[in-house]
Scaffold this active site. Structure first.
Site, PDB file in Angstrom:
ATOM      1  N   HIS A  63       0.872  -1.173   0.000  1.00  6.78           N
ATOM      2  CA  HIS A  63       0.000   0.000   0.000  1.00  6.78           C
ATOM      3  C   HIS A  63       0.913   1.228   0.000  1.00  6.78           C
ATOM      4  CE1 HIS A  63      -2.640   3.024   1.882  1.00  6.78           C
ATOM      5  NE2 HIS A  63      -3.662   2.278   1.511  1.00  6.78           N
ATOM      6  N   ASP A 106       3.486  -4.199   8.107  1.00  3.91           N
ATOM      7  CA  ASP A 106       2.265  -3.414   7.951  1.00  3.91           C
ATOM      8  C   ASP A 106       1.106  -4.361   8.265  1.00  3.91           C
ATOM      9  OD1 ASP A 106      -0.071  -2.295   7.047  1.00  3.91           O
ATOM     10  OD2 ASP A 106       0.763  -1.492   5.190  1.00  3.91           O
ATOM     11  N   CYS A 129      -4.726   2.395  -3.661  1.00  4.43           N
ATOM     12  CA  CYS A 129      -3.480   2.955  -3.091  1.00  4.43           C
ATOM     13  C   CYS A 129      -2.336   1.960  -3.246  1.00  4.43           C
ATOM     14  CB  CYS A 129      -3.647   3.331  -1.623  1.00  4.43           C
ATOM     15  SG  CYS A 129      -4.955   4.506  -1.338  1.00  4.43           S
TER      16      CYS A 129
END
Ligand code: C6P
Length: 412
Positions: A123, A200, A366
């Site tokens: 992302h 993440d 994104c």
């Protein structure tokens, strides 16, 4: 008593409405999850009865607010099995946490000629901070590519991670293809070369049990709103020793031990990284979301999503005019599924699905470098959470068929 997934009745009134005169199927959970009444009630209750700033006052409300805020930190600690609650920093969200690491740890530990390794499926929040850091420092940013199956190419990872690598930053789960990445292996690889590993967790913490000590990640960021907490609150986990050696992210109130005319002594962790008044109610309500998930059990949450993916993925793959991106095997998937319909733009597909009561996301999600690697400019994405049902999956398939029929002048 533990809550059962089969009995969520009434907990999510937002799901219980019709959209465009159709039954509502909310399949945009990767963007944000819906909030159970318990979380909304906690926000209201806090503001109605306990609202005060934390760590500052000695009056009763200030003590109550501080107690609840710090209790939320401990809930997060146990939820991801961090060794110490001081390793839990409240942030604005996953993006904020990743930027924090890049601009503090990154800016002090990355130098000219060093390398930062990320993956092609990141992302933008786990890409741009590293890209900009590399530009500022004269370091090199390298991408681990993926296999044709949409999984991370671990052979490529072994080539790309070298003794020049200072940071490896990879998503635990892709927000586009739902791929679950082997971050424990990646963290070990990073450590073998003296680098730190940043995970993440935006698309993993809400959906599966996560144990940061077992994964041996150095940093791990995630957002509250994707796990039923409020927007504007997130978490950065970091190993205490690393956090203590990092400079602060922002300066101001709350993050100091003492301030003098010409110098400042900073507070210990986590407060060193929590400058200014935080989203107190948000952190407390995130704690309530964690209580809710704990009552269900994260194994149950993951099993339920697996059941839904087992059910819907083969049906989608069987449609000759649909291309599904990412792993074909449901067991390699979270509840996130990206697809395209032949000759239709994803935005048109999403609009048509909305008319059928199905909420999905369309666009590049994104993750533009990933889109480029997939050879598309955009996809449609359906993303499931534990409160979704097989009826939601059926409605998605039915809506896709209706969309095909509509754009084909009635011919499937
Ligand atoms: N992805 C999506 O629809 P924030 O916006 O800070 O809460 O989370 C950023 C983020 C970071 N990493 C991953 C893997 C993510 O999926 C996201 C957010 C949403 O896919 C909004 S773009």
């Amino acid at each position: 008593m533990a809550k059962k997934i089969s009995d969520l009745t009434g907990d999510f009134p937002i799901l219980d409405q019709s959209i465009n005169s159709e039954r509502f199927a909310y399949l945009d959970n990767a963007a944000t999850a819906q909030k159970p009444n318990a979380v909304v009630d906690k926000l209201v209750d806090f503001y109605q009865h306990d609202n005060a700033n934390v760590h500052r006052g000695v009056h009763t409300l200030a003590e109550r607010a501080t107690e609840q805020y710090e209790a939320a930190r401990v809930k997060v600690q146990h939820f991801i099995n961090a060794a110490d609650s001081r390793e839990i920093i409240f942030t604005k969200g996953c993006t904020d946490g990743l930027n924090l690491v890049a601009s503090t740890y990154g800016s002090t530990n990355v130098h000219e000629g060093d390398e930062i390794v990320i993956s092609i499926m990141e992302h933008h929040s786990n890409l741009i901070p590293w890209q900009q850091l590399a530009i500022q420092k004269g370091a090199k940013l390298k991408y681990i590519e993926m296999t044709d199956e949409g999984t991370l190419d671990m052979e490529d990872a072994k080539q790309k991670i070298t003794d020049k690598t200072k940071i490896v930053a990879v998503a635990h789960a892709s927000n586009v293809m739902g791929t679950i990445n082997p971050i424990k292996e990646l963290a070990a690889l990073a450590h073998d070369h003296g680098a730190v590993f940043v995970g993440d967790g935006a698309q993993s913490v809400p959906h599966m049990p996560v144990d940061v000590q077992d994964l041996d990640v150095d940093f791990y960021a995630f957002s509250g709103h994707k796990m039923m907490g409020p927007t504007g609150i997130g978490v950065l986990y970091g190993k205490a020793e690393l956090l203590r050696n990092m400079p602060p992210y922002q300066y101001g109130g709350e993050m100091i031990a003492s301030v003098h005319r010409d110098h400042t002594e900073f507070a210990d962790i986590p407060f060193k990284f929590e400058a200014g008044t935080q989203h107190i109610a948000g952190a407390i309500a995130l704690g309530t979301a964690i209580d809710y998930l704990n009552e269900l059990g994260m194994d149950e949450v993951a099993a339920r999503e697996q059941e839904l993916v087992d059910y819907v993925l083969p049906q989608l793959e069987a449609l000759p005019y649909v291309t599904v991106y990412g792993p074909q095997d449901p067991k390699d998937h979270t509840g996130v599924i990206a697809f395209n319909m032949d000759n239709l733009h994803p935005h048109d597909v999403a609009t048509a699905l909305d008319a059928e009561g199905v909420a999905v996301r369309a666009g590049h999600h994104c993750a533009q470098p990933l889109m480029e690697a997939l050879g598309v400019s955009a996809t449609t994405r359906a993303s499931f959470y534990f409160y979704n049902t097989k009826e939601d999956a059926d409605q998605l398939i039915k809506a896709i068929k209706a969309t095909k029929e509509f754009f084909n002048g009635g011919i499937i």
